[in-house]
Design a protein around this motif. Sequence first.
Motif, mmCIF file in Angstrom:
data_model
loop_
_atom_site.group_PDB
_atom_site.id
_atom_site.type_symbol
_atom_site.label_atom_id
_atom_site.label_comp_id
_atom_site.label_asym_id
_atom_site.label_seq_id
_atom_site.Cartn_x
_atom_site.Cartn_y
_atom_site.Cartn_z
ATOM 1 N N PRO A 40 64.384 -84.636 -19.718
ATOM 2 C CA PRO A 40 64.424 -83.031 -19.933
ATOM 3 C C PRO A 40 64.588 -82.476 -21.481
ATOM 4 O O PRO A 40 64.218 -80.622 -21.170
ATOM 5 N N VAL A 41 64.369 -82.668 -22.456
ATOM 6 C CA VAL A 41 64.251 -82.014 -23.427
ATOM 7 C C VAL A 41 62.190 -81.462 -23.146
ATOM 8 O O VAL A 41 61.907 -80.072 -23.211
ATOM 9 N N ILE A 42 61.369 -82.451 -23.052
ATOM 10 C CA ILE A 42 60.245 -82.524 -22.778
ATOM 11 C C ILE A 42 60.638 -81.508 -21.377
ATOM 12 O O ILE A 42 58.961 -80.398 -22.288
ATOM 13 N N SER A 64 51.013 -82.994 -21.899
ATOM 14 C CA SER A 64 50.594 -82.293 -22.980
ATOM 15 C C SER A 64 51.824 -81.006 -22.878
ATOM 16 O O SER A 64 51.418 -80.248 -22.124
ATOM 17 N N HIS A 65 52.719 -80.682 -24.213
ATOM 18 C CA HIS A 65 53.353 -79.587 -24.156
ATOM 19 C C HIS A 65 53.182 -79.401 -25.728
ATOM 20 O O HIS A 65 52.294 -79.869 -26.397
ATOM 21 N N GLU A 66 54.609 -78.355 -25.508
ATOM 22 C CA GLU A 66 54.340 -77.338 -27.066
ATOM 23 C C GLU A 66 54.485 -78.033 -28.085
ATOM 24 O O GLU A 66 54.007 -77.571 -29.486
ATOM 25 N N ARG A 67 55.133 -79.494 -28.306
ATOM 26 C CA ARG A 67 55.453 -80.505 -29.272
ATOM 27 C C ARG A 67 54.598 -82.016 -29.182
ATOM 28 O O ARG A 67 55.240 -82.560 -29.671
ATOM 29 N N GLY A 68 53.122 -81.771 -28.320
ATOM 30 C CA GLY A 68 52.498 -83.048 -28.373
ATOM 31 C C GLY A 68 52.841 -83.098 -27.746
ATOM 32 O O GLY A 68 52.266 -82.853 -26.371
ATOM 33 N N GLU A 69 52.469 -84.441 -26.853
ATOM 34 C CA GLU A 69 51.679 -85.183 -25.951
ATOM 35 C C GLU A 69 52.956 -86.569 -25.081
ATOM 36 O O GLU A 69 53.472 -87.096 -26.975
#
Length: 196
Positions: A40-42, A64-69
Amino acid sequence: MSAVVGDTYVREAFRGEFRDGTAGPIGYEQAVRIAADSYPVIWNLTRSSTQVVGSGQTYYVHVSHERGELAAFIDPATRSVFRESQWRPLETMALRPGATNAKDGLRLTVNATYPGGPVRIRLVDAATGDPADANVTVAPAEQDGGLVGRTGGDGDLWTLTPGSEFTVTATRGDSAVRVTVSPGDRPRVHPVNATG
């Protein structure tokens, strides 16, 4: 398993009890729903892409998200993530407040995360605040440790957080400074067993 590779924290996990391998297909939408419910955080971060590959016994969801993969492998029978890989640039890691100590003209600050997660070790000259280069050892609290590296010209060293309370020692010539730190709680994948 986890490692610091260059400027990236890499984490891999396998949960064999969530691997069945006997069910038929669940479809891409259901695979994405299971991944979203498991992380849920991702899923609340800004995502630049979400890809799903698979059919039958395994679905692979790559985000792919704002803090990594994130790469999550989902078993259709258990409706659970049984394997994951994550890649996180070190600057995106949420570090715990630093533990600091100053001695022999050096100031050492240690920002841990959770057992197996990255830990940032920062050493500076106590009087000027300039980065200081020194050998760094890490060990279970109050024991002698093994060399994990040097802080280098920028005064920073990243390594992995041990599983329990630990002591970091920075040594430069005859000067040494120690800090003892407790790691935080490990991040957990939320169990899902989603249906539908």
